[in-house]
Design a protein around this motif. Structure first.
Motif, PDB file in Angstrom:
ATOM      1  N   ASP A 160     -42.572  28.343  15.987  1.00  0.00           N
ATOM      2  CA  ASP A 160     -43.274  28.157  17.258  1.00  0.00           C
ATOM      3  C   ASP A 160     -43.319  26.688  17.686  1.00  0.00           C
ATOM      4  O   ASP A 160     -43.094  26.373  18.865  1.00  0.00           O
ATOM      5  N   ASP A 184     -46.462  28.762  25.742  1.00  0.00           N
ATOM      6  CA  ASP A 184     -46.876  29.731  24.727  1.00  0.00           C
ATOM      7  C   ASP A 184     -46.359  31.128  25.058  1.00  0.00           C
ATOM      8  O   ASP A 184     -45.957  31.882  24.159  1.00  0.00           O
ATOM      9  N   ARG A 188     -43.407  33.327  22.608  1.00  0.00           N
ATOM     10  CA  ARG A 188     -43.640  34.640  22.005  1.00  0.00           C
ATOM     11  C   ARG A 188     -42.581  35.665  22.415  1.00  0.00           C
ATOM     12  O   ARG A 188     -42.536  36.761  21.835  1.00  0.00           O
ATOM     13  N   ARG A 189     -41.736  35.320  23.415  1.00  0.00           N
ATOM     14  CA  ARG A 189     -40.886  36.353  23.988  1.00  0.00           C
ATOM     15  C   ARG A 189     -39.386  36.082  23.986  1.00  0.00           C
ATOM     16  O   ARG A 189     -38.607  37.020  24.119  1.00  0.00           O
TER      17      ARG A 189
END
Length: 231
Positions: A160, A184, A188-189
């Motif tokens: 991340d 963010d 996550r995608r």
């Protein structure tokens, strides 16, 4: 013969050029995190005067070539790619550190020669590839034993922290200030690679609109029915 000599001359000229960074800010543009910390520490002081060979391996987009470039800039290494290595003038490589990117594409004779050169005073060879050299299919027994014996350091796909840093860098290159939560949301995608980060920034920039979470969701084609969580 003339074609070979011209190719060697062109490659020699190329080796005198400074390496190009794929992230802004040189060393400052490389974020150290759990996915790359071991490799970063391994290269931070290597070679320490005794030379030798090291290999960095990992998936596409994990930053291994960027980390290798930083190392090459620090030690003044000659940059080569596997497919071009056979054209290099050996006199340019003696007693010098060498960076061999896409190392698995080098022919076996050239690779064997580079490994031997790395043992001389002032020499070193850093090889970069996706698969570990221990998994390469080679026919020369002596080369096989050298590949099996060398130090190999693995890198993982961006975590991340690294993926967020890559996204920020790509947005900054385009003078885009993403809205709250966009980084963010994307982390996550999207796929965990520098290429995926560059691609989504390209797509968002092409919209010519403020980059918000709503736009990011639209561009990614996300929907509540997909099963993903949206705040």
């Amino acid at each position: 013969m003339m074609n070979t000599m011209s190719a060697r001359s062109a490659l020699s000229d190329q080796m005198r050029l400074p390496l190009q960074s794929d992230l802004p800010g040189g060393v400052e543009g490389f974020v150290v995190s759990d996915c790359n910390r071991v490799a970063h520490e391994a290269l931070s002081t290597w070679p320490d005067g005794i030379g030798g060979v090291m290999a960095i391996c990992g998936p596409a987009g994990c930053g291994k070539s960027r980390l290798a470039q930083i190392w090459a800039e620090r030690v003044g290494a000659v940059p080569l790619t596997g497919a071009e290595a056979a054209l290099a003038d050996p006199l340019e490589l003696e007693h010098r550190p060498v960076l061999l990117d896409i190392a698995q594409d080098a022919d076996e004779e050239t690779l064997f020669h580079l490994i031997n050169l790395a043992q001389a005073e002032g020499g070193a060879l850093l090889m970069v590839s996706r698969p570990s050299p221990r998994r390469w299919d080679v026919a020369v027994p002596d080369l096989r034993s050298r590949l099996d014996a060398m130090r190999v350091v693995a890198m993982e796909a961006p975590d991340d922290a690294v993926l967020a840093a890559i996204l920020r860098a790509r947005f900054a290159e385009r003078s885009i200030a993403p809205g709250d939560g966009v980084i963010d949301y994307l982390v996550r995608r999207i796929d965990r690679s520098a290429a995926a980060a560059a691609a989504i920034v390209d797509r968002l920039d092409a919209e010519h609109r403020p980059v918000t979470r709503v736009l990011a969701r639209q561009v990614l084609g996300a929907s509540d029915e997909s099963g993903e969580l949206f705040d």
